[in-house]
Design an enzyme around this catalytic site. Structure first.
Site, PDB file in Angstrom:
ATOM      1  N   HIS A  99       0.837  -1.208   0.000  1.00 20.50           N
ATOM      2  CA  HIS A  99       0.000   0.000   0.000  1.00 20.50           C
ATOM      3  C   HIS A  99       0.866   1.250   0.000  1.00 20.50           C
ATOM      4  CE1 HIS A  99       0.756  -1.200   4.181  1.00 20.50           C
ATOM      5  NE2 HIS A  99       0.769   0.100   4.465  1.00 20.50           N
ATOM      6  N   HIS A 101       0.986   5.343   0.931  1.00 21.36           N
ATOM      7  CA  HIS A 101       0.374   6.378   1.756  1.00 21.36           C
ATOM      8  C   HIS A 101       0.435   7.697   0.991  1.00 21.36           C
ATOM      9  CE1 HIS A 101       0.626   4.178   5.740  1.00 21.36           C
ATOM     10  NE2 HIS A 101       1.544   3.499   5.065  1.00 21.36           N
TER      11      HIS A 101
HETATM   12  P1  AMP Z   1       1.978   0.483   7.315  1.00 22.13           P
HETATM   13  O1  AMP Z   1       2.634   0.785   8.634  1.00 22.13           O
HETATM   14  O2  AMP Z   1       2.645   1.145   6.160  1.00 22.13           O
HETATM   15  O3  AMP Z   1       1.790  -1.020   7.117  1.00 22.13           O
HETATM   16  O4  AMP Z   1       0.567   1.156   7.385  1.00 22.13           O
HETATM   17  C1  AMP Z   1      -0.633   0.490   7.654  1.00 22.13           C
HETATM   18  C2  AMP Z   1      -1.677   1.553   7.757  1.00 22.13           C
HETATM   19  O5  AMP Z   1      -2.951   0.958   7.686  1.00 22.13           O
HETATM   20  C3  AMP Z   1      -1.627   2.362   9.064  1.00 22.13           C
HETATM   21  O6  AMP Z   1      -1.402   3.730   8.769  1.00 22.13           O
HETATM   22  C4  AMP Z   1      -3.021   2.116   9.686  1.00 22.13           C
HETATM   23  O7  AMP Z   1      -3.532   3.246  10.315  1.00 22.13           O
HETATM   24  C5  AMP Z   1      -3.839   1.698   8.480  1.00 22.13           C
HETATM   25  N1  AMP Z   1      -4.974   0.818   8.739  1.00 22.13           N
HETATM   26  C6  AMP Z   1      -4.965  -0.342   9.432  1.00 22.13           C
HETATM   27  N2  AMP Z   1      -6.189  -0.891   9.435  1.00 22.13           N
HETATM   28  C7  AMP Z   1      -6.998  -0.062   8.717  1.00 22.13           C
HETATM   29  C8  AMP Z   1      -8.366  -0.086   8.355  1.00 22.13           C
HETATM   30  N3  AMP Z   1      -9.181  -1.064   8.722  1.00 22.13           N
HETATM   31  N4  AMP Z   1      -8.858   0.949   7.609  1.00 22.13           N
HETATM   32  C9  AMP Z   1      -8.052   1.953   7.238  1.00 22.13           C
HETATM   33  N5  AMP Z   1      -6.740   2.025   7.543  1.00 22.13           N
HETATM   34  C10 AMP Z   1      -6.214   1.035   8.278  1.00 22.13           C
END
Ligand code: AMP
Ligand code: ZN
Length: 136
Positions: A99, A101
């Site tokens: 993903h 950001h």
């Molecule tokens: P990363 O640390 O790059 O793996 O980021 C994962 C991101 O996913 C974090 O910023 C979380 O806040 C976000 N996240 C986790 N679960 C959800 C969810 N159900 N809906 C939206 N964002 C989420």
């Protein structure tokens, strides 16, 4: 993938606040935004990180990133945006479904994303560059 939270969002099993969707790409708001409007852009297909994204899908994701970036600029009156991606656990990747950001930025918002350091010497810098070059 059954135990992947983002695959479950793609499947509609977990709700999300969607901002953009195509047949291969989904974008939704991060539930814990760095700045309000922080958006996650994902391939619908389960791939773990950037190393696994096929080129044609990477190109579709790039198009989506530009469109959503424009959405942040026009729709939220942002002055700019950061594009980031955590790859592998050591880099802070918590969700093992690739993903990007996208974080809207505003003049004077005060957010500092990178703590920067320095090299001990030019020799050290050249040595590190050489190691990267030979492995690319
Ligand atoms: P990363 O640390 O790059 O793996 O980021 C994962 C991101 O996913 C974090 O910023 C979380 O806040 C976000 N996240 C986790 N679960 C959800 C969810 N159900 N809906 C939206 N964002 C989420
Ligand atoms: Zn997944």
């Amino acid at each position: 993938m059954k135990d992947c939270i983002f695959c479950r969002i793609v499947a509609g099993e977990i709700p999300c606040t969607k901002v953009y969707e195509t047949s291969n790409v989904l974008a939704f708001l991060d539930i814990n935004p760095v700045i309000k409007g922080h958006t996650l852009v994902i391939p619908k297909e389960h791939v773990v990180n950037i190393m696994d994204i096929p080129d044609d899908l990477a190109s579709e994701l790039q198009q989506a990133l530009r469109r959503i970036g424009n959405g942040l600029l026009q729709g939220l009156d942002a002055d700019g945006f950061n594009l980031g991606m955590n790859n592998f656990e050591s880099a802070g990747q918590l969700v093992m479904h690739a993903h990007y950001h996208l974080i809207p930025r505003y003049k004077g918002d005060g957010l500092k994303l990178w703590a920067q350091g320095s090299y001990e010497s030019n020799e050290q810098m050249q040595d590190i560059a050489g190691k990267i070059k030979s492995a690319v």
